[in-house]
Design a protein around this motif. Structure first.
Motif, PDB file in Angstrom:
ATOM      1  N   ARG A 257      12.644  81.077  34.540  1.00 22.16           N
ATOM      2  CA  ARG A 257      13.925  81.789  34.478  1.00 22.16           C
ATOM      3  C   ARG A 257      13.837  83.186  35.074  1.00 22.16           C
ATOM      4  NH1 ARG A 257      15.286  80.664  28.294  1.00 22.16           N
ATOM      5  NH2 ARG A 257      17.410  81.355  28.735  1.00 22.16           N
ATOM      6  N   ALA A 258      12.603  83.665  35.312  1.00 18.31           N
ATOM      7  CA  ALA A 258      12.427  84.988  35.912  1.00 18.31           C
ATOM      8  C   ALA A 258      12.950  84.975  37.340  1.00 18.31           C
ATOM      9  CB  ALA A 258      10.949  85.360  35.903  1.00 18.31           C
ATOM     10  N   ARG A 259      13.323  86.159  37.857  1.00 15.53           N
ATOM     11  CA  ARG A 259      13.761  86.267  39.264  1.00 15.53           C
ATOM     12  C   ARG A 259      12.605  86.686  40.162  1.00 15.53           C
ATOM     13  NH1 ARG A 259      16.556  82.894  38.716  1.00 15.53           N
ATOM     14  NH2 ARG A 259      17.315  83.162  40.834  1.00 15.53           N
ATOM     15  N   VAL A 260      11.535  87.223  39.534  1.00 13.65           N
ATOM     16  CA  VAL A 260      10.375  87.704  40.296  1.00 13.65           C
ATOM     17  C   VAL A 260       9.113  87.218  39.585  1.00 13.65           C
ATOM     18  CG1 VAL A 260       9.094  89.762  41.082  1.00 13.65           C
ATOM     19  CG2 VAL A 260      11.605  89.798  41.028  1.00 13.65           C
ATOM     20  N   VAL A 261       8.141  86.750  40.374  1.00 17.54           N
ATOM     21  CA  VAL A 261       6.813  86.441  39.834  1.00 17.54           C
ATOM     22  C   VAL A 261       5.837  87.374  40.534  1.00 17.54           C
ATOM     23  CG1 VAL A 261       4.975  84.712  39.635  1.00 17.54           C
ATOM     24  CG2 VAL A 261       7.376  84.005  39.403  1.00 17.54           C
ATOM     25  N   ALA A 262       5.156  88.213  39.763  1.00 20.23           N
ATOM     26  CA  ALA A 262       4.190  89.147  40.348  1.00 20.23           C
ATOM     27  C   ALA A 262       3.100  89.410  39.318  1.00 20.23           C
ATOM     28  CB  ALA A 262       4.868  90.470  40.729  1.00 20.23           C
ATOM     29  N   GLY A 263       1.888  88.990  39.622  1.00 19.76           N
ATOM     30  CA  GLY A 263       0.808  89.181  38.660  1.00 19.76           C
ATOM     31  C   GLY A 263      -0.547  89.190  39.319  1.00 19.76           C
ATOM     32  N   ALA A 264      -1.579  89.176  38.478  1.00 21.49           N
ATOM     33  CA  ALA A 264      -2.950  89.337  38.962  1.00 21.49           C
ATOM     34  C   ALA A 264      -3.695  88.014  39.129  1.00 21.49           C
ATOM     35  CB  ALA A 264      -3.741  90.207  37.990  1.00 21.49           C
ATOM     36  N   ALA A 265      -3.285  86.979  38.391  1.00 21.27           N
ATOM     37  CA  ALA A 265      -4.084  85.747  38.374  1.00 21.27           C
ATOM     38  C   ALA A 265      -4.181  85.155  39.778  1.00 21.27           C
ATOM     39  CB  ALA A 265      -3.467  84.742  37.414  1.00 21.27           C
ATOM     40  N   ASN A 266      -5.394  84.816  40.182  1.00 20.11           N
ATOM     41  CA  ASN A 266      -5.583  84.157  41.467  1.00 20.11           C
ATOM     42  C   ASN A 266      -5.016  82.754  41.406  1.00 20.11           C
ATOM     43  OD1 ASN A 266      -7.241  86.067  43.026  1.00 20.11           O
ATOM     44  ND2 ASN A 266      -8.707  85.789  41.362  1.00 20.11           N
ATOM     45  N   ASP A 267      -4.498  82.283  42.540  1.00 15.59           N
ATOM     46  CA  ASP A 267      -4.113  80.882  42.642  1.00 15.59           C
ATOM     47  C   ASP A 267      -3.044  80.514  41.602  1.00 15.59           C
ATOM     48  OD1 ASP A 267      -4.636  78.796  44.298  1.00 15.59           O
ATOM     49  OD2 ASP A 267      -6.380  78.039  43.228  1.00 15.59           O
ATOM     50  N   VAL A 286       5.668  87.081  44.604  1.00 11.11           N
ATOM     51  CA  VAL A 286       4.769  87.979  45.336  1.00 11.11           C
ATOM     52  C   VAL A 286       3.414  87.282  45.425  1.00 11.11           C
ATOM     53  CG1 VAL A 286       3.610  90.214  45.297  1.00 11.11           C
ATOM     54  CG2 VAL A 286       5.967  90.026  44.489  1.00 11.11           C
ATOM     55  N   PRO A 287       2.898  87.042  46.648  1.00  6.98           N
ATOM     56  CA  PRO A 287       1.628  86.310  46.747  1.00  6.98           C
ATOM     57  C   PRO A 287       0.517  87.009  45.955  1.00  6.98           C
ATOM     58  CG  PRO A 287       2.656  86.510  48.911  1.00  6.98           C
ATOM     59  CD  PRO A 287       3.439  87.384  47.979  1.00  6.98           C
ATOM     60  N   ASP A 288      -0.191  86.232  45.121  1.00 11.21           N
ATOM     61  CA  ASP A 288      -1.204  86.845  44.246  1.00 11.21           C
ATOM     62  C   ASP A 288      -2.301  87.539  45.040  1.00 11.21           C
ATOM     63  OD1 ASP A 288      -2.898  84.523  44.945  1.00 11.21           O
ATOM     64  OD2 ASP A 288      -1.745  83.420  43.467  1.00 11.21           O
ATOM     65  N   ILE A 325       6.079  91.967  53.686  1.00  9.35           N
ATOM     66  CA  ILE A 325       5.888  90.497  53.670  1.00  9.35           C
ATOM     67  C   ILE A 325       7.149  89.802  53.162  1.00  9.35           C
ATOM     68  CG2 ILE A 325       4.625  88.636  52.469  1.00  9.35           C
ATOM     69  CD1 ILE A 325       2.108  90.482  52.778  1.00  9.35           C
ATOM     70  N   LEU A 326       7.778  90.377  52.128  1.00  9.66           N
ATOM     71  CA  LEU A 326       9.000  89.749  51.602  1.00  9.66           C
ATOM     72  C   LEU A 326      10.112  89.796  52.649  1.00  9.66           C
ATOM     73  CD1 LEU A 326       8.987  91.028  47.892  1.00  9.66           C
ATOM     74  CD2 LEU A 326       8.249  88.787  48.763  1.00  9.66           C
ATOM     75  N   ALA A 327      10.178  90.893  53.406  1.00  6.81           N
ATOM     76  CA  ALA A 327      11.205  91.000  54.457  1.00  6.81           C
ATOM     77  C   ALA A 327      10.901  89.995  55.580  1.00  6.81           C
ATOM     78  CB  ALA A 327      11.232  92.422  55.010  1.00  6.81           C
ATOM     79  N   GLU A 328       9.633  89.901  55.963  1.00  6.79           N
ATOM     80  CA  GLU A 328       9.266  88.955  57.027  1.00  6.79           C
ATOM     81  C   GLU A 328       9.561  87.510  56.594  1.00  6.79           C
ATOM     82  OE1 GLU A 328       5.243  89.309  58.587  1.00  6.79           O
ATOM     83  OE2 GLU A 328       5.363  87.311  59.473  1.00  6.79           O
ATOM     84  N   ALA A 329       9.260  87.208  55.325  1.00  9.55           N
ATOM     85  CA  ALA A 329       9.504  85.847  54.827  1.00  9.55           C
ATOM     86  C   ALA A 329      10.991  85.513  54.931  1.00  9.55           C
ATOM     87  CB  ALA A 329       9.021  85.735  53.387  1.00  9.55           C
ATOM     88  N   ASP A 333      12.501  82.715  57.362  1.00 11.00           N
ATOM     89  CA  ASP A 333      12.824  81.546  56.549  1.00 11.00           C
ATOM     90  C   ASP A 333      11.560  80.854  56.023  1.00 11.00           C
ATOM     91  OD1 ASP A 333      14.855  80.222  55.416  1.00 11.00           O
ATOM     92  OD2 ASP A 333      15.255  78.849  57.082  1.00 11.00           O
ATOM     93  N   LEU A 334      10.642  81.669  55.534  1.00  7.77           N
ATOM     94  CA  LEU A 334       9.372  81.148  55.013  1.00  7.77           C
ATOM     95  C   LEU A 334       9.237  81.532  53.542  1.00  7.77           C
ATOM     96  CD1 LEU A 334       6.906  82.423  57.792  1.00  7.77           C
ATOM     97  CD2 LEU A 334       7.680  80.051  57.460  1.00  7.77           C
ATOM     98  N   THR A 335       8.313  80.886  52.839  1.00 10.77           N
ATOM     99  CA  THR A 335       7.965  81.410  51.513  1.00 10.77           C
ATOM    100  C   THR A 335       7.125  82.668  51.741  1.00 10.77           C
ATOM    101  OG1 THR A 335       5.889  80.188  51.365  1.00 10.77           O
ATOM    102  CG2 THR A 335       7.854  79.101  50.470  1.00 10.77           C
ATOM    103  N   PRO A 336       7.151  83.612  50.777  1.00  9.92           N
ATOM    104  CA  PRO A 336       6.304  84.811  50.931  1.00  9.92           C
ATOM    105  C   PRO A 336       4.834  84.442  51.119  1.00  9.92           C
ATOM    106  CG  PRO A 336       7.894  85.125  49.168  1.00  9.92           C
ATOM    107  CD  PRO A 336       8.015  83.696  49.583  1.00  9.92           C
ATOM    108  N   GLU A 337       4.395  83.390  50.459  1.00  9.43           N
ATOM    109  CA  GLU A 337       2.990  83.003  50.597  1.00  9.43           C
ATOM    110  C   GLU A 337       2.692  82.554  52.029  1.00  9.43           C
ATOM    111  OE1 GLU A 337       1.014  80.940  47.485  1.00  9.43           O
ATOM    112  OE2 GLU A 337      -0.222  79.813  48.891  1.00  9.43           O
TER     113      GLU A 337
END
Ligand SMILES: NC(=O)c1ccc[n+]([C@@H]2O[C@H](COP(=O)([O-])OP(=O)(O)OC[C@H]3O[C@@H](n4cnc5c(N)ncnc54)[C@H](O)[C@@H]3O)[C@@H](O)[C@H]2O)c1
Length: 355
Positions: A257-267, A286-288, A325-329, A333-337
């Protein structure tokens, strides 16, 4: 290229996804370990040593390879002169080894690391400490993170990434933003404190309930504790995964339900499909491997002799990188990752041409 991702959940490792995969065994001390060197285009393969229980040797190899590939991306995007690598030591029991038994395993592991002649440089990861790195060094191997815990620096970088993600997706600062932090260890607790200090309303979750309770109490008014398994699906603006890998899967992303995912966990995402589904649902991920580069940046700052100001600037630049990166994505038309992977691939290709 070594940094191609192995298939999620696969039974067999794709050994040739990495430049080199080394298995290490010594029955006299009970050592079973895997060193995965993903890509050394930019420099020696640097990446932490993770010590935990694995259900099978194949699972340990897959984890080492996936994490090593993420290190290649992390270093390339942070403009650091290292390749990507990672090692895992397979724990045999529930509790971490201590004392002489621990030292014997690490000393033998250090011998195997030394044999790589510097093409693999370990550092601290889950289950290992700066003291362990010093023991590995004592066997003639090169090791990083032998003095400073990188956790607080990782947390500063993740917070810069989170702020950039929130600005991009919600067009606001952190005041009043509802953040759920899963994992209140070295990184998660520091991240929660930074967000709360800027006026965010922070919920925390940990399988160690006492740790989560203590942090919520410290953060004070408005801060709550949520069920660790439900943390990714709580009603909030930002979900910050700071515990284990692959918490978001194709099967569960519909519940986010969040609008943003941003954290430290790899993968954090189990597959590109999970990232695509989140993007389709309007969730900014946001790519980890961009967000959590603060720890390796701090390690490099120590090696290169940077001043505190240079280090702080480099940590804040993680936020600028996320914004780009978010602007480029969006533009492409790509995922940020995928946008971030593409950037890393461009840097690696340029470095190969320069060789
Ligand atoms: N420490 C660093 O510098 C660094 C750098 C890059 C990435 N990371 C990644 O960030 C994450 C957190 O690192 P850390 O150093 O804070 O680790 P940590 O071991 O200090 O903390 C992890 C916390 O997560 C909790 N936890 C474990 N499983 C959980 C679950 N299923 N649900 C909720 N909580 C759970 C643990 O009880 C612990 O409190 C890890 O995935 C790590 O790989 C850390």
């Amino acid at each position: 290229m070594g940094s191609q991702r192995t298939n999620p959940g696969q039974a067999d490792p794709e050994l040739f996804a990495s430049e080199q995969v080394i298995t290490c065994r010594d029955d006299t001390v009970g050592l079973r370990a895997v060193i995965a060197i993903d890509d050394t285009t930019l420099g020696p393969g640097f990446g932490g040593t993770r010590w935990r229980w694995y259900p099978s040797p194949a699972a340990a190899v897959v984890e080492a390879q996936r994490l090593a590939a993420a290190m290649t991306l992390k270093h390339a995007l942070a403009n650091l002169p290292y390749g990507g690598a990672k090692s895992v030591i397979m724990a045999t029991g529930d509790l971490p080894l201590q004392g002489a038994e621990r030292e014997a395993v690490l000393a033998r592991f250090g011998d195997f690391v030394a044999r790589t002649a510097g093409s693999y440089v370990p550092g601290v990861d889950m289950g290992t400490t700066p003291q362990d790195m010093r023991l590995i060094e004592s066997r003639g191997a090169r090791a990083f993170c032998d003095e400073v815990d990188p956790g607080p620096y990782t947390a500063r970088g993740v917070y810069a990434a989170m702020r950039a993600g929130v600005r991009h997706a919600l067009g606001r600062d952190m005041d009043g933003v509802r953040v759920t932090v899963q994992g209140t260890g070295h990184v998660g607790a520091s991240l929660a404190r930074q967000a709360a200090a800027d006026g965010a309303v922070v919920a925390v979750a940990d399988i160690d309930a006492a740790r989560a309770d203590a942090l919520a109490e410290e953060l004070g008014s408005g801060s709550t504790v949520v069920d660790p398994a439900e943390a990714p699906f709580t009603d909030c603006d930002v979900f910050a995964p700071c515990a284990i890998a692959r918490v978001l899967t194709v099967d569960n992303v519909g519940k986010v339900r969040a609008r943003v995912v941003a954290g430290a966990a790899n993968d954090t995402l189990d597959s590109p499909e999970a990232g695509a589904a989140l993007r389709a649902a309007g969730v900014t991920v946001v790519p980890d491997f961009v967000a959590n580069a603060g720890g390796v940046i701090q390690v490099h700052a120590g090696i290169a002799g940077w001043s505190d100001i240079q280090l702080s600037t480099a940590l804040e630049e993680i936020g600028d990188r996320v914004t780009d990166i978010l602007a480029e994505a969006e533009d492409r038309d790509l995922t940020p990752e995928d946008a971030a992977r593409d950037r890393a691939a461009r840097r690696l290709a340029t470095a190969r041409e320069d060789h």
